[in-house]
Design a protein around this motif. Structure first.
Motif, PDB file in Angstrom:
ATOM      1  N   GLY A 151      98.322  64.131  12.159  1.00  0.00           N
ATOM      2  CA  GLY A 151      97.925  63.840  13.528  1.00  0.00           C
ATOM      3  C   GLY A 151      96.567  64.428  13.853  1.00  0.00           C
ATOM      4  N   ARG A 152      96.141  64.221  15.095  1.00  0.00           N
ATOM      5  CA  ARG A 152      94.877  64.768  15.573  1.00  0.00           C
ATOM      6  C   ARG A 152      95.125  66.067  16.323  1.00  0.00           C
ATOM      7  N   ALA A 153      94.272  67.052  16.093  1.00  0.00           N
ATOM      8  CA  ALA A 153      94.363  68.292  16.854  1.00  0.00           C
ATOM      9  C   ALA A 153      93.806  68.119  18.256  1.00  0.00           C
ATOM     10  N   VAL A 154      92.938  67.117  18.441  1.00  0.00           N
ATOM     11  CA  VAL A 154      92.275  66.881  19.727  1.00  0.00           C
ATOM     12  C   VAL A 154      92.585  65.463  20.207  1.00  0.00           C
ATOM     13  N   PRO A 155      93.091  65.309  21.430  1.00  0.00           N
ATOM     14  CA  PRO A 155      93.324  63.964  21.959  1.00  0.00           C
ATOM     15  C   PRO A 155      92.023  63.165  22.021  1.00  0.00           C
ATOM     16  N   GLU A 156      92.147  61.848  21.893  1.00  0.00           N
ATOM     17  CA  GLU A 156      90.959  60.998  21.827  1.00  0.00           C
ATOM     18  C   GLU A 156      90.077  61.142  23.066  1.00  0.00           C
ATOM     19  N   GLU A 157      90.674  61.361  24.223  1.00  0.00           N
ATOM     20  CA  GLU A 157      89.869  61.446  25.443  1.00  0.00           C
ATOM     21  C   GLU A 157      88.949  62.667  25.458  1.00  0.00           C
ATOM     22  N   LEU A 158      89.297  63.703  24.669  1.00  0.00           N
ATOM     23  CA  LEU A 158      88.473  64.907  24.622  1.00  0.00           C
ATOM     24  C   LEU A 158      87.524  64.939  23.420  1.00  0.00           C
ATOM     25  N   LEU A 159      87.591  63.919  22.570  1.00  0.00           N
ATOM     26  CA  LEU A 159      86.709  63.902  21.403  1.00  0.00           C
ATOM     27  C   LEU A 159      85.223  63.941  21.789  1.00  0.00           C
ATOM     28  N   PRO A 160      84.781  63.193  22.817  1.00  0.00           N
ATOM     29  CA  PRO A 160      83.352  63.275  23.161  1.00  0.00           C
ATOM     30  C   PRO A 160      82.904  64.694  23.515  1.00  0.00           C
ATOM     31  N   ALA A 161      83.728  65.437  24.240  1.00  0.00           N
ATOM     32  CA  ALA A 161      83.371  66.811  24.596  1.00  0.00           C
ATOM     33  C   ALA A 161      83.274  67.686  23.352  1.00  0.00           C
ATOM     34  N   PHE A 162      84.218  67.519  22.421  1.00  0.00           N
ATOM     35  CA  PHE A 162      84.182  68.326  21.205  1.00  0.00           C
ATOM     36  C   PHE A 162      83.039  67.906  20.279  1.00  0.00           C
ATOM     37  N   GLU A 163      82.699  66.623  20.283  1.00  0.00           N
ATOM     38  CA  GLU A 163      81.546  66.190  19.494  1.00  0.00           C
ATOM     39  C   GLU A 163      80.260  66.816  20.028  1.00  0.00           C
ATOM     40  N   GLN A 164      80.151  66.914  21.350  1.00  0.00           N
ATOM     41  CA  GLN A 164      78.990  67.586  21.940  1.00  0.00           C
ATOM     42  C   GLN A 164      78.993  69.077  21.620  1.00  0.00           C
ATOM     43  N   ASP A 211      95.013  71.050  33.823  1.00  0.00           N
ATOM     44  CA  ASP A 211      95.357  70.053  34.841  1.00  0.00           C
ATOM     45  C   ASP A 211      96.871  69.818  34.810  1.00  0.00           C
ATOM     46  N   PRO A 212      97.547  69.871  35.967  1.00  0.00           N
ATOM     47  CA  PRO A 212      99.005  69.640  35.986  1.00  0.00           C
ATOM     48  C   PRO A 212      99.398  68.285  35.406  1.00  0.00           C
ATOM     49  N   ARG A 213      98.461  67.348  35.361  1.00  0.00           N
ATOM     50  CA  ARG A 213      98.772  66.009  34.841  1.00  0.00           C
ATOM     51  C   ARG A 213      98.519  65.900  33.334  1.00  0.00           C
ATOM     52  N   TRP A 214      98.243  67.007  32.658  1.00  0.00           N
ATOM     53  CA  TRP A 214      98.023  67.014  31.207  1.00  0.00           C
ATOM     54  C   TRP A 214      99.208  66.359  30.509  1.00  0.00           C
ATOM     55  N   PRO A 215      98.992  65.277  29.752  1.00  0.00           N
ATOM     56  CA  PRO A 215     100.128  64.510  29.229  1.00  0.00           C
ATOM     57  C   PRO A 215     100.482  64.774  27.765  1.00  0.00           C
ATOM     58  N   TYR A 216      99.808  65.703  27.099  1.00  0.00           N
ATOM     59  CA  TYR A 216      99.928  65.782  25.639  1.00  0.00           C
ATOM     60  C   TYR A 216     100.837  66.897  25.142  1.00  0.00           C
ATOM     61  N   GLY A 217     101.407  67.673  26.046  1.00  0.00           N
ATOM     62  CA  GLY A 217     102.336  68.703  25.634  1.00  0.00           C
ATOM     63  C   GLY A 217     101.687  70.031  25.292  1.00  0.00           C
ATOM     64  N   VAL A 218     102.537  71.041  25.096  1.00  0.00           N
ATOM     65  CA  VAL A 218     102.060  72.408  24.882  1.00  0.00           C
ATOM     66  C   VAL A 218     101.379  72.600  23.527  1.00  0.00           C
ATOM     67  N   PRO A 219     101.938  72.120  22.415  1.00  0.00           N
ATOM     68  CA  PRO A 219     101.268  72.358  21.123  1.00  0.00           C
ATOM     69  C   PRO A 219      99.828  71.837  21.090  1.00  0.00           C
ATOM     70  N   VAL A 220      99.599  70.651  21.631  1.00  0.00           N
ATOM     71  CA  VAL A 220      98.239  70.103  21.652  1.00  0.00           C
ATOM     72  C   VAL A 220      97.355  70.926  22.584  1.00  0.00           C
ATOM     73  N   ALA A 221      97.918  71.362  23.709  1.00  0.00           N
ATOM     74  CA  ALA A 221      97.147  72.201  24.631  1.00  0.00           C
ATOM     75  C   ALA A 221      96.700  73.491  23.950  1.00  0.00           C
ATOM     76  N   VAL A 222      97.591  74.070  23.160  1.00  0.00           N
ATOM     77  CA  VAL A 222      97.245  75.307  22.442  1.00  0.00           C
ATOM     78  C   VAL A 222      96.124  75.041  21.439  1.00  0.00           C
ATOM     79  N   ASN A 223      96.256  73.954  20.667  1.00  0.00           N
ATOM     80  CA  ASN A 223      95.211  73.618  19.693  1.00  0.00           C
ATOM     81  C   ASN A 223      93.858  73.410  20.365  1.00  0.00           C
ATOM     82  N   VAL A 224      93.858  72.638  21.444  1.00  0.00           N
ATOM     83  CA  VAL A 224      92.612  72.316  22.135  1.00  0.00           C
ATOM     84  C   VAL A 224      91.971  73.583  22.708  1.00  0.00           C
ATOM     85  N   THR A 225      92.795  74.439  23.291  1.00  0.00           N
ATOM     86  CA  THR A 225      92.279  75.683  23.863  1.00  0.00           C
ATOM     87  C   THR A 225      91.669  76.578  22.784  1.00  0.00           C
ATOM     88  N   LEU A 226      92.371  76.705  21.663  1.00  0.00           N
ATOM     89  CA  LEU A 226      91.850  77.531  20.572  1.00  0.00           C
ATOM     90  C   LEU A 226      90.564  76.948  20.005  1.00  0.00           C
TER      91      LEU A 226
END
Length: 214
Positions: A110-123, A170-185
């Motif tokens: 799988g992806r560690a980063v959701p597709e919607e956040l890929l542009p931010a991580f690419e920057q 964001d309270p509307r974060w739809p990807y769950g806790v494991p993905v949130a942890v990965n993205v934050t780290l």
């Protein structure tokens, strides 16, 4: 004798520049592993980090030899001590790149980063790797506009980091806790990479001028 000593100081600066280049390469590879979901590239980063660790050790050994054999004072002493500090920070940058690659590998297939956040991580990836590449020149011609460019890039990285954290919390974060942890780290790893790059630039500037830039 003094000519030889200053030649050794120059060699030390070139060693640091190579460490910076290696850290930049590591980060770009780690980012490829993250964006392409490629565990093979992640393994390349781990191998490259071992080389960076060894190069850091060689740089520190060279600096310690200069301290023991040449007993430098004043500006020369600042340069040698700054080399030890900068080598350690550059090695830490490599560690952070390795953490990014390892996070990507753990998320595979799988992806560690959701597709919607890929542009931010690419920057983030482009900004922070560019900082390490800029350090190559900065380490041999410390001071002036180069340091200010590093600070501006750090500000950009901080803003991108904050953008990612805002989305994750964001309270509307739809990807769950494991993905949130990965993205934050991951955002933290890129942010710390930028912090370390600025720290190296500041110490290199101090070695040359005798004053820490603001």
């Amino acid at each position: 004798m003094r000519e030889r000593f200053h030649g050794q100081l120059k060699d030390l600066g070139e060693q640091l520049a190579r460490l910076s280049a290696t850290a930049a390469t590591e980060l770009r590879l780690a980012s490829c592993a993250l964006f392409d979901c490629d565990p093979g590239v992640a393994a390349e980063v781990v191998a490259a980090d071992r080389l960076l660790d060894a190069a850091r050790d060689e740089c520190e050994l060279a600096a310690h030899r200069l301290l023991a054999l040449q007993a430098p004072v004043a500006g020369d002493l600042r340069l040698v001590l700054a080399a030890v500090y900068c080598a350690d920070r550059l090695e830490r940058m490599g560690d952070l790149a390795r953490h990014i690659a390892e996070t990507a590998a753990r998320a595979h297939p799988g992806r560690a980063v959701p597709e919607e956040l890929l542009p931010a991580f690419e920057q983030l990836a482009a900004c922070t790797a560019g900082m390490a590449e800029d350090l190559q020149g900065f380490l041999t011609r410390s001071g002036g506009p180069a340091f200010e460019r590093m600070r501006a890039a750090e500000t950009e990285a901080d803003a991108l980091h904050q953008h990612v954290l805002t989305r994750v919390t964001d309270p509307r974060w739809p990807y769950g806790v494991p993905v949130a942890v990965n993205v934050t780290l991951l955002a933290r790893f890129y942010g710390r990479f930028a912090d370390q790059a600025v720290s190296v630039a500041r110490r290199a500037d101090f070695a040359t001028t005798g004053a820490l830039p603001g």
